[in-house]
Write an enzyme that holds these catalytic residues in place. Structure first.
Site, mmCIF file in Angstrom:
data_model
loop_
_atom_site.group_PDB
_atom_site.id
_atom_site.type_symbol
_atom_site.label_atom_id
_atom_site.label_comp_id
_atom_site.label_asym_id
_atom_site.label_seq_id
_atom_site.Cartn_x
_atom_site.Cartn_y
_atom_site.Cartn_z
ATOM 1 N N HIS A 44 0.868 -1.180 0.000
ATOM 2 C CA HIS A 44 0.000 0.000 0.000
ATOM 3 C C HIS A 44 0.908 1.234 0.000
ATOM 4 O O HIS A 44 1.257 1.750 1.058
ATOM 5 C CB HIS A 44 -0.896 -0.006 1.237
ATOM 6 C CG HIS A 44 -1.960 1.033 1.191
ATOM 7 N ND1 HIS A 44 -3.169 0.883 1.841
ATOM 8 C CD2 HIS A 44 -2.014 2.255 0.607
ATOM 9 C CE1 HIS A 44 -3.915 1.963 1.646
ATOM 10 N NE2 HIS A 44 -3.237 2.806 0.899
ATOM 11 N N ARG A 46 1.489 4.508 0.387
ATOM 12 C CA ARG A 46 0.751 5.701 0.811
ATOM 13 C C ARG A 46 1.488 6.969 0.392
ATOM 14 O O ARG A 46 2.729 6.960 0.241
ATOM 15 C CB ARG A 46 0.537 5.687 2.324
ATOM 16 C CG ARG A 46 -0.424 4.578 2.763
ATOM 17 C CD ARG A 46 -0.718 4.626 4.243
ATOM 18 N NE ARG A 46 -1.624 3.553 4.666
ATOM 19 C CZ ARG A 46 -2.956 3.632 4.647
ATOM 20 N NH1 ARG A 46 -3.532 4.742 4.186
ATOM 21 N NH2 ARG A 46 -3.713 2.620 5.049
ATOM 22 N N GLU A 76 -2.440 -1.518 -3.343
ATOM 23 C CA GLU A 76 -3.600 -0.877 -2.731
ATOM 24 C C GLU A 76 -3.378 0.624 -2.660
ATOM 25 O O GLU A 76 -2.239 1.085 -2.460
ATOM 26 C CB GLU A 76 -3.802 -1.395 -1.309
ATOM 27 C CG GLU A 76 -4.034 -2.875 -1.235
ATOM 28 C CD GLU A 76 -4.251 -3.347 0.177
ATOM 29 O OE1 GLU A 76 -3.668 -2.757 1.100
ATOM 30 O OE2 GLU A 76 -5.032 -4.298 0.352
ATOM 31 N N THR A 106 -4.625 4.320 9.297
ATOM 32 C CA THR A 106 -4.692 3.073 8.541
ATOM 33 C C THR A 106 -6.018 3.057 7.791
ATOM 34 O O THR A 106 -6.831 3.984 7.910
ATOM 35 C CB THR A 106 -4.573 1.838 9.454
ATOM 36 O OG1 THR A 106 -4.458 0.656 8.637
ATOM 37 C CG2 THR A 106 -5.777 1.687 10.375
ATOM 38 N N HIS A 200 -7.686 -6.929 6.595
ATOM 39 C CA HIS A 200 -7.493 -6.002 7.716
ATOM 40 C C HIS A 200 -7.697 -6.695 9.066
ATOM 41 O O HIS A 200 -8.773 -7.183 9.377
ATOM 42 C CB HIS A 200 -8.349 -4.736 7.643
ATOM 43 C CG HIS A 200 -7.681 -3.576 8.329
ATOM 44 N ND1 HIS A 200 -6.843 -2.682 7.693
ATOM 45 C CD2 HIS A 200 -7.687 -3.224 9.636
ATOM 46 C CE1 HIS A 200 -6.381 -1.806 8.573
ATOM 47 N NE2 HIS A 200 -6.868 -2.107 9.754
ATOM 48 N N GLY A 223 -1.127 -8.437 6.612
ATOM 49 C CA GLY A 223 0.184 -7.861 6.884
ATOM 50 C C GLY A 223 0.508 -7.738 8.360
ATOM 51 O O GLY A 223 1.466 -8.346 8.855
HETATM 52 C C1 LIG Z 1 -6.571 -1.866 2.942
HETATM 53 C C2 LIG Z 1 -6.134 -2.431 4.223
HETATM 54 O O1 LIG Z 1 -6.910 -2.764 5.077
HETATM 55 C C3 LIG Z 1 -4.700 -2.584 4.449
HETATM 56 O O2 LIG Z 1 -4.156 -3.270 3.401
HETATM 57 C C4 LIG Z 1 -3.982 -1.296 4.514
HETATM 58 O O3 LIG Z 1 -3.025 -1.270 3.507
HETATM 59 C C5 LIG Z 1 -3.288 -1.192 5.806
HETATM 60 O O4 LIG Z 1 -2.535 -0.025 5.719
HETATM 61 P P1 LIG Z 1 -1.355 0.167 6.759
HETATM 62 O O5 LIG Z 1 -0.439 -1.013 6.645
HETATM 63 O O6 LIG Z 1 -0.726 1.489 6.343
HETATM 64 O O7 LIG Z 1 -2.022 0.226 8.133
HETATM 65 N N1 LIG Z 2 -6.009 -5.367 2.568
HETATM 66 C C1 LIG Z 2 -5.577 -5.729 3.905
HETATM 67 C C2 LIG Z 2 -4.092 -5.845 3.933
HETATM 68 O O1 LIG Z 2 -3.454 -5.858 2.889
HETATM 69 C C3 LIG Z 2 -3.360 -5.981 5.208
HETATM 70 O O2 LIG Z 2 -4.126 -5.585 6.305
HETATM 71 P P1 LIG Z 2 -3.498 -5.922 7.750
HETATM 72 O O3 LIG Z 2 -3.374 -7.419 7.839
HETATM 73 O O4 LIG Z 2 -2.144 -5.244 7.809
HETATM 74 O O5 LIG Z 2 -4.474 -5.352 8.744
#
Ligand SMILES: CC(=O)[C@@H](O)[C@H](O)COP(=O)(O)O
Ligand SMILES: NCC(=O)COP(=O)(O)O
Length: 250
Positions: A44, A46, A76, A106, A200, A223
């Site tokens: 992601h 950002r 993302e 987030t 998430h 993640g």
């Molecule tokens: C979309 C989602 O829920 C996550 O993939 C997001 O990328 C989390 O972002 P952070 O890792 O910056 O918290």
């Molecule tokens: N789209 C969710 C993602 O990629 C990771 O979310 P998280 O496991 O870091 O909360």
């Protein structure tokens, strides 16, 4: 059918960025995850580059192309012009659009398909014309009308925002309620011919019930919880643990 696991590398990048040093290597942790059987990698990027840097993108693209061509890259982000150009340059297999304001800590909500559909339609058409599959972040609140509106944007998939479910780790009753709302949203998506992803705050503990309630769940991107476990079990063993939690018999 097990859900495919895409490992989100944001938290690895966050750790890397603490010092002006190249370790932990985002690409190498991604390599270990793919070697352990992850279906893909998610990032992601950002706008503030708090974790994933734009320079990470070509490195991860080359890792998948050169070493794991059967896997997928999922990017993302909010559909700003800058993000769309990053996608067009990187050519991920999937783009997951999220409605995040740059100031958000987030991702914490899905799109409002009653007010943001026109913007999404043009963005999705542009990304699909570029050969990328599109998923849009959606609240798992059981709103079947919103799912119909999401379908009308032309998206291939929705990604269920599972934060409210993941946050119920200490409240079983609320967890069951959130799971049922997610399930109803996923059932509505199936009825509309939409693919269903999720992500998430997913963990080894809460994944099995989600996969059980949503047998057509195509992909989960994980993640934070996965990286936390990797600190304890190592990335390779953690990926195997999460794959089993996704329903794979390995
Ligand atoms: C979309 C989602 O829920 C996550 O993939 C997001 O990328 C989390 O972002 P952070 O890792 O910056 O918290
Ligand atoms: N789209 C969710 C993602 O990629 C990771 O979310 P998280 O496991 O870091 O909360």
């Amino acid at each position: 059918m097990p859900a495919k696991l895409s490992v989100n590398l944001n938290a690895v990048a966050m750790l890397r960025n603490r010092r002006d040093l190249p370790w932990p290597s985002v690409a190498h942790l991604g390599r270990i995850a793919l070697q352990a059987g992850a279906y893909g990698l998610t990032v992601h990027p950002r706008p503030d580059k708090r974790h994933i840097r734009f320079t990470d993108l070509p490195v991860l693209r080359a890792l998948i192309d050169d070493e794991f061509p059967q896997t997928e890259f999922n990017m993302e982000g909010y559909p700003s012009e800058d993000f769309l150009q990053l996608c067009e340059k990187t050519q991920p297999e999937q783009v997951t659009l999220v409605p995040d304001d740059p100031s958000q800590a987030t991702s914490d909500h899905g799109f409002n398909f009653r007010t943001q559909s026109e913007m999404l339609k043009s963005v999705i058409a542009r990304l699909k014309a570029g050969g990328m599959r599109v998923s849009v972040f959606a609240d798992g609140d059981g709103d079947a009308e919103a799912v119909k509106l999401a379908k009308a944007t032309g998206t291939d998939r929705i990604e269920l925002y599972t934060g409210p479910y993941g946050g119920c780790f200490d409240n079983a009753g609320e967890g069951e309620r959130q799971l049922e709302l997610l399930g109803r949203t996923a059932d509505a998506a199936l009825a509309e011919g939409l693919g269903v992803n999720a992500g998430h705050d997913l963990t080894v503990e809460n994944l099995p019930a989600l996969v059980g309630r949503i047998p057509h769940l195509a992909e989960v991107s994980i993640g934070h919880g996965l990286t936390a476990d990797a600190l304890e079990y190592g990335m390779a063993e953690t990926v195997r643990r999460f794959r089993r939690a996704c329903g794979e018999h390995i």
